[in-house]
Design a protein around this motif. Structure first.
Motif, PDB file in Angstrom:
ATOM      1  N   GLY B 127      19.627  -4.603   0.069  1.00  0.00           N
ATOM      2  CA  GLY B 127      18.220  -4.318  -0.173  1.00  0.00           C
ATOM      3  C   GLY B 127      17.965  -3.180  -1.131  1.00  0.00           C
ATOM      4  N   HIS B 128      19.016  -2.558  -1.656  1.00  0.00           N
ATOM      5  CA  HIS B 128      18.811  -1.439  -2.571  1.00  0.00           C
ATOM      6  C   HIS B 128      18.293  -1.897  -3.932  1.00  0.00           C
ATOM      7  N   SER B 129      18.741  -3.033  -4.388  1.00  0.00           N
ATOM      8  CA  SER B 129      18.215  -3.558  -5.646  1.00  0.00           C
ATOM      9  C   SER B 129      17.978  -5.058  -5.481  1.00  0.00           C
ATOM     10  N   TRP B 130      17.026  -5.558  -6.246  1.00  0.00           N
ATOM     11  CA  TRP B 130      16.613  -6.958  -6.121  1.00  0.00           C
ATOM     12  C   TRP B 130      16.583  -7.598  -7.497  1.00  0.00           C
ATOM     13  N   ARG B 131      16.975  -8.851  -7.536  1.00  0.00           N
ATOM     14  CA  ARG B 131      16.983  -9.584  -8.794  1.00  0.00           C
ATOM     15  C   ARG B 131      16.000 -10.745  -8.702  1.00  0.00           C
ATOM     16  N   LEU B 132      15.270 -10.942  -9.785  1.00  0.00           N
ATOM     17  CA  LEU B 132      14.316 -12.045  -9.823  1.00  0.00           C
ATOM     18  C   LEU B 132      15.057 -13.363 -10.023  1.00  0.00           C
ATOM     19  N   ILE B 133      14.826 -14.297  -9.125  1.00  0.00           N
ATOM     20  CA  ILE B 133      15.513 -15.588  -9.240  1.00  0.00           C
ATOM     21  C   ILE B 133      14.520 -16.739  -9.177  1.00  0.00           C
ATOM     22  N   THR B 134      13.285 -16.470  -9.538  1.00  0.00           N
ATOM     23  CA  THR B 134      12.255 -17.505  -9.476  1.00  0.00           C
ATOM     24  C   THR B 134      12.681 -18.744 -10.244  1.00  0.00           C
ATOM     25  N   PRO B 135      12.481 -19.935  -9.667  1.00  0.00           N
ATOM     26  CA  PRO B 135      12.855 -21.140 -10.405  1.00  0.00           C
ATOM     27  C   PRO B 135      12.119 -21.246 -11.730  1.00  0.00           C
ATOM     28  N   MET B 458      -8.430  -0.919  -7.715  1.00  0.00           N
ATOM     29  CA  MET B 458      -7.004  -1.194  -7.778  1.00  0.00           C
ATOM     30  C   MET B 458      -6.274  -0.154  -6.929  1.00  0.00           C
ATOM     31  N   PRO B 459      -6.283  -0.309  -5.632  1.00  0.00           N
ATOM     32  CA  PRO B 459      -5.650   0.706  -4.794  1.00  0.00           C
ATOM     33  C   PRO B 459      -4.138   0.712  -4.998  1.00  0.00           C
ATOM     34  N   PRO B 460      -3.552   1.875  -4.991  1.00  0.00           N
ATOM     35  CA  PRO B 460      -2.105   1.955  -5.176  1.00  0.00           C
ATOM     36  C   PRO B 460      -1.351   1.569  -3.912  1.00  0.00           C
ATOM     37  N   ASP B 461      -1.271   0.273  -3.670  1.00  0.00           N
ATOM     38  CA  ASP B 461      -0.544  -0.188  -2.485  1.00  0.00           C
ATOM     39  C   ASP B 461       0.954   0.032  -2.664  1.00  0.00           C
ATOM     40  N   THR B 462       1.604   0.233  -1.575  1.00  0.00           N
ATOM     41  CA  THR B 462       3.038   0.451  -1.622  1.00  0.00           C
ATOM     42  C   THR B 462       3.710  -0.399  -0.548  1.00  0.00           C
ATOM     43  N   ASN B 463       4.703  -1.138  -0.963  1.00  0.00           N
ATOM     44  CA  ASN B 463       5.528  -1.874  -0.004  1.00  0.00           C
ATOM     45  C   ASN B 463       6.866  -1.161   0.108  1.00  0.00           C
ATOM     46  N   THR B 464       7.278  -0.919   1.314  1.00  0.00           N
ATOM     47  CA  THR B 464       8.528  -0.200   1.502  1.00  0.00           C
ATOM     48  C   THR B 464       9.467  -1.022   2.380  1.00  0.00           C
ATOM     49  N   LEU B 465      10.691  -1.133   1.935  1.00  0.00           N
ATOM     50  CA  LEU B 465      11.721  -1.748   2.763  1.00  0.00           C
ATOM     51  C   LEU B 465      12.530  -0.633   3.409  1.00  0.00           C
TER      52      LEU B 465
END
Lengths: 177, 483
Positions: B127-135, B458-465
């Motif tokens: 979960g430290h880094s993520w790669r985009l793999i969208t079809p 445009m609120p600065p939402d943050t998603n955290t893992l």
């Protein structure tokens, strides 16, 4: 695969389990699928039937004696699965899309195919099975006798009667056309 | 009169018409065998799974990959195409999960750059880094309606709007961790306001439930990972469902889940007071019967929003339900009328087990014995918490090692309680490793209405893992997305 090889594999399956079973199963999957398509006339249902048959074969492998050929034993299980599918409620609500392959064929050929399959479905299960096995899978009558658990004489008799009924029904529908 | 040879050739031609090539048959049969094998051994603790089974599964996977490689040359669908390398800047986590300590998948909304489109991401480093793999083909204005992340390599996602076609549903499948995708035949055109639910048992066997107000619920089945779908069953929409009570935005069937090739569950649109809202099948989805639960539901608003039972294996399942007739689970308000139901016989019978804490809860089980519950106030779990100076409620976390019969509190620490925001999901991948998603929205509260969170544009939402490596005691933020 020779009978000897298959027999050795049966022993290997009992000792070593799944890997050998896959080797044993692989050559008979396509014949099983052709049989199921020939009986059910629905490729998706045929795949289901073969999957179920493979699982049952896996569980009941102990009943296959070393040296006994795999193909007739497995095709017998597939035939049973087809029978179960046709008789179950599940079958009655299947709504598979019509198969695409016929779209490019001439209308007469499509109609002829539909009529023949309809005629085949109406000739009775035991006769249909031997007709499909003999004429579609090109199996000899002695192997069909093993698959159906009956005598060679009975197979020949069913085959004759099946073909006779099929011919009669087709000719009747040809006249109507 | 037809000759034998003439009859034979007509017979063969007619049957060939209904015998298309089945290149995936060998693979699917082997996968089914491997799946049955895996399920047979699943109830045992993972540490006891023998090397023999692992070797068999590995060999099956190798053989399957080899066979699939050969067969792909003749596969009648478009060939695999590489995934897009572009990683968008702004993303909002939607759903997904970690498969193990290292590999995970997630769906995100992309709200920055090239329009409102969805993306699929994958991590291989915990979960430290993520790669985009969208079809590929999933361009802007595309909505990923459902994702099934089966294991580290296999996933299926169903999208609407792919290839510029805004009404068709396409399912993409990958067998190599998203490096390449195959697109399946589109299912019938979708109507406005439709919903999708998918359930995959393994890389090949899956079900897709489509619902809308006009068509009702349509259940499709695939045996090749979503490349081909066939209609299995349907249930027309019931008009009464939409008028009583008015405004209920649920359809007929609305969510599907299978625990074996035969047994599955469907969540019903809007049950009456005498129905549980659950339907069960024992024939792979062709026929469905109401599933009785010991208690009636309290919340009749929209049971689609309630989770389906979670099954740790074929036999053991768990679910939390609102209950009207269990007084021991009736703390302060009606929303707190919750009970944990458990089954040990595949859902044939259910019993009530104790549930720790109070308030809105999330529950998860990673096997028949080990599970967790988070209990907190509704505001903590349901609503994004406000500005950083707003009070953050503690997060009671409980774990069980006896199938929910007894629960032990786990003292959690920062930053889960103070700065990460509202918890939206939490799950354990093993006894020690857990992941949690938190969403924080910076809001502006007005003096007139301090309880309302006003969107300032445009609120600065943050998603955290967040990740824990000590069974949920301490948590560390390992990945943050922000727009």
């Amino acid at each position: 695969m020779s009978g000897q090889d298959a027999g050795a594999l049966v022993l290997a399956v009992r000792e070593d389990g799944d890997v050998a079973f896959e080797r044993l199963l692989e050559p008979v999957l396509q014949p099983g699928y052709r049989l199921a398509c020939g009986m059910l006339h629905d490729p998706a249902a045929a795949e289901d039937a073969v999957q179920q048959a493979a699982l049952k074969a896996w569980r009941k492998l102990g009943r296959l004696r070393p040296g006994e050929p795999m193909r007739p034993w497995f095709l017998g299980i597939v035939a049973n699965e087809c029978r179960n599918l046709q008789r179950s409620k599940w079958w009655s609500v299947l709504k598979g899309a019509p198969h695409e392959q016929s779209r490019d064929m001439p209308a007469d050929a499509v109609l002829g195919g539909i009529e023949l399959r309809h005629a085949l479905r109406s000739i009775g299960e035991d006769k249909r099975l031997v007709v499909v096995l003999h004429w579609y899978l090109d199996l000899p009558v002695d192997e069909i006798a093993v698959i159906t658990g009956s005598s060679v004489h009975a197979v020949e008799s069913r085959l004759r009667r099946g073909m006779h009924e099929l011919r009669r029904r087709l000719e009747a529908s040809d006249v109507e056309r | 009169m037809l000759s034998d040879s003439e009859l034979q050739s007509r017979l063969v031609a007619a049957l060939e018409e209904v015998t298309p090539e089945a290149p995936w048959l060998t693979y699917s049969v082997k996968a089914s065998l491997a799946e049955v094998d895996r399920r047979r051994s699943k109830p045992r603790p993972r540490i006891r799974i023998g090397t023999r089974l692992a070797a068999v599964i590995a060999l099956v996977a190798l053989v399957a990959a080899f066979v699939a490689g050969l067969l792909l040359q003749h596969f009648p669908v478009p060939p695999p195409i590489p995934a897009s390398p572009h990683v968008p800047f702004g993303m909002e986590w939607r759903e997904g999960g970690m498969i193990d300590r290292d590999v995970g998948w997630t769906l995100v909304y992309n709200t920055w750059g090239d329009g409102y489109s969805d993306r699929v991401l994958r991590t291989t480093d915990g979960g430290h880094s993520w790669r985009l793999i969208t079809p590929p083909g999933v361009t802007s204005s595309v909505e990923v309606k459902a994702g099934s992340f089966i294991d580290a390599e296999h996933a299926s996602v169903t999208v609407v709007g792919g290839f510029g076609d805004t009404s068709q549903l396409y399912t993409f499948r990958t067998v190599d961790g998203g490096a390449t995708w195959q697109v399946g035949n589109p299912t019938p055109p979708a109507s406005i306001g439709f919903e999708i639910s998918t359930s995959f048992l393994d890389p090949l066997n899956g079900w897709l439930l489509y619902t809308d107000r006009l068509k009702g619920g349509l259940l499709y089945r695939t045996t090749d990972g979503g490349i081909h779908w066939r209609l299995l069953a349907n249930r027309p929409a019931d008009d009464a469902s939409f008028t009583d009570p008015p405004g209920v935005y649920c359809y007929t069937w609305c969510r599907v889940q299978f625990v074996s090739l035969k047994r599955g569950w469907i969540r019903m649109e809007y049950p009456t007071a005498h129905q549980s809202g659950l339907f069960v099948t024992d024939d792979g989805g062709a026929t469905w019967n109401p599933q009785a639960l010991p208690l009636e539901l309290v919340n009749l608003q929209c049971p689609c929003e309630q989770d389906l039972p979670q099954f740790a294996d074929d036999a053991h399942g768990f679910t939390i339900r609102g209950a009207s007739s269990v007084t021991q689970y009736s703390p302060r308000d009606p929303q707190d009328h919750l009970a944990l139901f458990a089954t040990d016989d595949g859902g044939a019978s259910w019993s009530v087990r104790p549930l720790p804490g109070a308030g809105q809860m999330r529950i998860g089980f990673r096997d028949a014995q080990h599970g967790w519950v988070i209990a907190a106030s509704a505001s903590t779990l349901q609503e994004p918490v406000g500005r950083s100076d707003a009070p953050y409620l503690p997060l009671p976390l409980y774990v069980t090692s006896d199938g929910g019969r007894t629960w032990t509190p786990v003292p959690t620490t920062q930053p889960l309680q103070s700065s990460a925001g509202a918890l939206t999901d939490l799950y354990f991948v093993d006894a020690k490793t857990a992941f949690a998603w938190a969403l924080r929205v910076e809001c502006v509260r007005t003096p007139d209405n301090p309880e309302t969170c006003i969107d300032p544009g445009m609120p600065p939402d943050t998603n955290t893992l967040l990740r824990s490596d000590d069974g949920g005691r301490t948590w560390k933020a390992i990945w943050v997305t922000k727009f």
